[in-house]
Scaffold this motif. Sequence first.
Motif, mmCIF file in Angstrom:
data_model
loop_
_atom_site.group_PDB
_atom_site.id
_atom_site.type_symbol
_atom_site.label_atom_id
_atom_site.label_comp_id
_atom_site.label_asym_id
_atom_site.label_seq_id
_atom_site.Cartn_x
_atom_site.Cartn_y
_atom_site.Cartn_z
ATOM 1 N N PRO A 333 0.828 -1.314 -0.056
ATOM 2 C CA PRO A 333 -0.004 0.086 -0.047
ATOM 3 C C PRO A 333 0.883 1.341 -0.082
ATOM 4 O O PRO A 333 0.448 2.281 -0.528
ATOM 5 C CB PRO A 333 -0.848 -0.094 1.293
ATOM 6 C CG PRO A 333 -0.872 -1.645 1.577
ATOM 7 C CD PRO A 333 0.461 -2.311 1.027
ATOM 8 N N LEU A 334 1.992 1.228 0.486
ATOM 9 C CA LEU A 334 2.997 2.469 0.729
ATOM 10 C C LEU A 334 3.579 2.528 -0.408
ATOM 11 O O LEU A 334 4.074 3.926 -0.867
ATOM 12 C CB LEU A 334 3.641 2.497 2.171
ATOM 13 C CG LEU A 334 2.894 2.976 3.353
ATOM 14 C CD1 LEU A 334 3.837 2.455 4.554
ATOM 15 C CD2 LEU A 334 2.862 4.487 3.163
ATOM 16 N N PHE A 335 4.128 1.517 -1.009
ATOM 17 C CA PHE A 335 5.321 1.783 -2.067
ATOM 18 C C PHE A 335 5.039 1.360 -3.295
ATOM 19 O O PHE A 335 5.646 1.964 -4.374
ATOM 20 C CB PHE A 335 6.474 0.833 -1.572
ATOM 21 C CG PHE A 335 7.309 1.473 -0.628
ATOM 22 C CD1 PHE A 335 8.303 2.459 -0.559
ATOM 23 C CD2 PHE A 335 6.726 1.090 0.816
ATOM 24 C CE1 PHE A 335 8.981 3.040 0.249
ATOM 25 C CE2 PHE A 335 7.335 1.894 1.788
ATOM 26 C CZ PHE A 335 8.466 2.870 1.620
ATOM 27 N N LEU A 336 3.980 0.865 -3.630
ATOM 28 C CA LEU A 336 3.713 0.321 -5.119
ATOM 29 C C LEU A 336 3.469 1.630 -5.862
ATOM 30 O O LEU A 336 3.589 1.747 -7.062
ATOM 31 C CB LEU A 336 2.493 -0.563 -5.266
ATOM 32 C CG LEU A 336 2.930 -2.154 -5.158
ATOM 33 C CD1 LEU A 336 1.469 -2.904 -5.261
ATOM 34 C CD2 LEU A 336 3.865 -2.395 -6.210
ATOM 35 N N ASP A 337 2.726 2.897 -5.365
ATOM 36 C CA ASP A 337 2.582 3.894 -6.113
ATOM 37 C C ASP A 337 3.244 5.065 -5.346
ATOM 38 O O ASP A 337 2.939 6.027 -5.659
ATOM 39 C CB ASP A 337 1.055 4.211 -6.237
ATOM 40 C CG ASP A 337 0.419 3.093 -6.894
ATOM 41 O OD1 ASP A 337 0.881 2.711 -7.886
ATOM 42 O OD2 ASP A 337 -0.747 2.550 -6.209
ATOM 43 N N ALA A 338 4.307 4.814 -4.862
ATOM 44 C CA ALA A 338 4.825 5.843 -4.075
ATOM 45 C C ALA A 338 5.343 7.101 -5.119
ATOM 46 O O ALA A 338 6.369 6.776 -5.816
ATOM 47 C CB ALA A 338 6.327 5.494 -3.177
ATOM 48 N N PRO A 339 5.075 8.386 -4.908
ATOM 49 C CA PRO A 339 5.509 9.390 -5.933
ATOM 50 C C PRO A 339 6.864 9.453 -5.577
ATOM 51 O O PRO A 339 7.541 9.564 -4.717
ATOM 52 C CB PRO A 339 4.743 10.543 -5.456
ATOM 53 C CG PRO A 339 3.634 10.281 -4.407
ATOM 54 C CD PRO A 339 3.795 8.715 -3.951
ATOM 55 N N GLY A 340 7.559 9.635 -7.051
ATOM 56 C CA GLY A 340 8.933 10.217 -6.700
ATOM 57 C C GLY A 340 10.026 9.121 -7.161
ATOM 58 O O GLY A 340 11.117 9.274 -7.298
ATOM 59 N N ARG A 346 9.842 0.894 -6.653
ATOM 60 C CA ARG A 346 8.572 1.001 -6.395
ATOM 61 C C ARG A 346 8.124 -0.707 -6.334
ATOM 62 O O ARG A 346 7.245 -1.093 -5.271
ATOM 63 C CB ARG A 346 7.681 1.699 -7.191
ATOM 64 C CG ARG A 346 7.675 3.162 -6.634
ATOM 65 C CD ARG A 346 6.653 3.886 -7.430
ATOM 66 N NE ARG A 346 6.864 4.152 -8.621
ATOM 67 C CZ ARG A 346 5.766 3.931 -9.571
ATOM 68 N NH1 ARG A 346 4.849 3.207 -9.567
ATOM 69 N NH2 ARG A 346 6.411 4.341 -10.947
ATOM 70 N N ARG A 347 8.545 -1.257 -7.470
ATOM 71 C CA ARG A 347 7.818 -2.620 -7.810
ATOM 72 C C ARG A 347 8.470 -3.540 -6.771
ATOM 73 O O ARG A 347 8.042 -4.479 -6.043
ATOM 74 C CB ARG A 347 8.246 -3.220 -9.068
ATOM 75 C CG ARG A 347 7.523 -4.387 -9.619
ATOM 76 C CD ARG A 347 8.178 -4.867 -10.946
ATOM 77 N NE ARG A 347 9.575 -5.039 -10.996
ATOM 78 C CZ ARG A 347 10.248 -6.083 -10.547
ATOM 79 N NH1 ARG A 347 9.568 -7.033 -9.987
ATOM 80 N NH2 ARG A 347 11.559 -6.094 -10.747
ATOM 81 N N ARG A 348 10.044 -3.414 -6.351
ATOM 82 C CA ARG A 348 10.512 -4.460 -5.559
ATOM 83 C C ARG A 348 10.164 -4.360 -4.139
ATOM 84 O O ARG A 348 9.697 -5.454 -3.503
ATOM 85 C CB ARG A 348 12.063 -4.293 -5.642
ATOM 86 C CG ARG A 348 12.796 -5.063 -6.739
ATOM 87 C CD ARG A 348 14.380 -4.733 -6.359
ATOM 88 N NE ARG A 348 14.817 -5.599 -7.684
ATOM 89 C CZ ARG A 348 15.685 -6.587 -7.607
ATOM 90 N NH1 ARG A 348 15.733 -6.940 -6.490
ATOM 91 N NH2 ARG A 348 16.265 -7.051 -8.745
ATOM 92 N N ILE A 349 10.044 -3.300 -3.618
ATOM 93 C CA ILE A 349 9.620 -3.042 -2.217
ATOM 94 C C ILE A 349 8.085 -3.146 -2.177
ATOM 95 O O ILE A 349 7.460 -4.042 -1.350
ATOM 96 C CB ILE A 349 9.864 -1.645 -1.551
ATOM 97 C CG1 ILE A 349 11.353 -1.185 -1.830
ATOM 98 C CG2 ILE A 349 9.678 -1.495 -0.225
ATOM 99 C CD1 ILE A 349 12.005 -0.106 -1.322
ATOM 100 N N GLY A 350 7.296 -2.704 -2.853
ATOM 101 C CA GLY A 350 5.901 -3.124 -2.851
ATOM 102 C C GLY A 350 5.417 -4.553 -3.357
ATOM 103 O O GLY A 350 4.427 -4.673 -2.889
ATOM 104 N N SER A 351 6.303 -5.256 -3.808
ATOM 105 C CA SER A 351 5.720 -6.431 -3.790
ATOM 106 C C SER A 351 6.308 -7.559 -2.916
ATOM 107 O O SER A 351 5.838 -8.853 -2.880
ATOM 108 C CB SER A 351 6.423 -7.112 -5.254
ATOM 109 O OG SER A 351 6.231 -6.162 -6.361
ATOM 110 N N VAL A 352 6.957 -7.168 -1.904
ATOM 111 C CA VAL A 352 7.137 -8.174 -0.802
ATOM 112 C C VAL A 352 5.749 -8.561 -0.268
ATOM 113 O O VAL A 352 4.913 -7.657 0.034
ATOM 114 C CB VAL A 352 8.013 -7.353 0.176
ATOM 115 C CG1 VAL A 352 8.274 -8.273 1.489
ATOM 116 C CG2 VAL A 352 9.525 -6.915 -0.292
#
Length: 548
Positions: A333-340, A346-352
């Motif tokens: 929720p926080l990283f997949l679409d994190a601006p900037g 985004r993909r790596r952190i958000g996909s854990v």
Amino acid sequence: MVEPRLLVSPGTSSMLPWFGLLLGLLAIPFAFFLGLKALIRARLGGYKHEFVRPDPSAPLTKEALRSVAVLGGGVAGLTAALTLARRGYPVTLYEKKAFLGGKLGSQREPVLAGQETWVSHGFHAFFPHYHSFRRLLDSVRICELESIDDYVICEKSGAMTRFRGVEPTPVLNLFGLLRRGLFSLKDAVSAPGRDLYGVFLEYEADATFRRYDSVSYAEFARRGRVPPRLKLAFNTFARAFFADEEKLSLAQLIKAFHFYYLSQDGGLLYEYPIRDYEAGLMRPIAEELESLGAEVRTLDPVREFSRTLEGFQVNGRPYGAVVVALDAPALGPLFLDAPGLPEETRRRIGSVRAGQRYVVWRIWIDKDIRESVPVFVITERERALDAVTAFHRFEVETKEDLKSGRADPKTRAVLELHCYAVPDDLVDAEIKPTLFGELLRRFPELEGASVLHEWYVVEQNFSAFHVGLEADRPTVETGVPGLYCAADWVKLPFPAMLLEAAAASGYLAANGILAEDGLRLEPIVTVPLKGLMAGMPAPKTRVELLGA
Ligand SMILES: Cc1cc2nc3c(=O)[nH]c(=O)nc-3n(C[C@H](O)[C@H](O)[C@H](O)COP(=O)(O)OP(=O)(O)OC[C@H]3O[C@@H](n4cnc5c(N)ncnc54)[C@H](O)[C@@H]3O)c2cc1C
């Protein structure tokens, strides 16, 4: 004065050469054993690998350091926060819960018929080769630790496999498994074991994950026809991943076996705190953080994160650097679409993602478990029960509850039952009866026991170590200056797991920020990076069997 030679009678003196010969003969195996130990140690490059040796000429701190936000107050976040605050960084720690420690935290709950007591995420073992975690503990004044008497697996049959007395030298400790009947020489020298078991001695991160991350532990056990008794040993290490055999990556299991059994000479006898985690560990850490001027924001979940031109923004506040030390469910929720952030970051952190559900169930009951059972025992799993802890035997706060009458006076034992990976098809309503049934079968002396109080949690916040996930796992460095990850789900450049992975990644993340600012790094010591037989080509038969 008596001349020394007169003390030896003529008969005795004629026996001396024989006696010397006998001693000499006895010394040969002993010398051979010592030589073997030295050889293994040398081949592994010693048991403590200096991964980071700081440059003593680099400065420890400097003026006008940038502000750092640490997201998540588990062991990883606390390690990073404490390290940076000690160097003078203005640190803000964001933690969504009311207490620090994450999975090693404890909280007060009104479970004793309305009266509060301390409960936690469960008993934790602190192994001797947890070098970074030990360094963190040694740097704060924590409570007393006690040593476990024995590492015990309670089998379905009720038999206890005990590891006390196993020679701790890696590889020689395999004879300990042999002597306990966990495998036979025949298993090791005949096919398919002969072709397969070598993988456990050959750990080397790149090769191991390239070859075996696509194979599940269950597939390995099937194709290798791993005998049930040997599976008992492997399962002990597999549990550390909170995953069923069908899901767990074989490469992860090889890493676990290397890390816990084949790379360190401290053995399996670990320590544990005798106080609840808040009093014993977290309060001293929180007090030091606050005394260093760090802002500890409990009950303040991170809701918003972005990268800006100047640095980063967390919950609307600007920071010069960020350490992401959240648990798996918080990341998407926080990283997949994190601006900037770059798409790849985004993909790596958000996909854990999180693994299976796990359960911690603490029960106050009116019967006691037999005295010979150690305070913590691993149970061979039938369906759900993985471990039992007897808190009334060691924890100060639990004993106090019993003595003061806060707990029901009929209480004879306070046990904590763990299930590290709830089978997907075990519905919620069935979990407690399944655990309790298995407890009674293992410990028949508890038959007829009633539960007087209980604390029950089902969580799904441990990250997945399933087949095929390693290639995309985030590392401590994110590719974005000032942004680092620290947690037990991070891919590390050395073998480490659980609490040790959390603490080591915390030091690595802090080092990333220190290095960018030209400051002295923190030392990091690890177990040997590679197994004793790393670099050996995989035998053709193994490649055919595993398809890897
Ligand atoms: C039952 C059980 C038994 C275990 N036994 C052992 C053992 O014997 N030995 C061992 O080495 N390890 C053991 N472990 C594993 C060990 O607890 C973990 O590996 C370690 O604590 C992980 O630390 P961490 O900092 O990486 O993550 P966590 O402890 O998960 O910390 C993450 C933190 O982030 C916080 N957070 C989440 N979302 C947000 C948000 N949006 N904003 C702010 N904060 C947020 C969480 O509340 C948490 O405090 C066990 C774990 C469990 C569950």
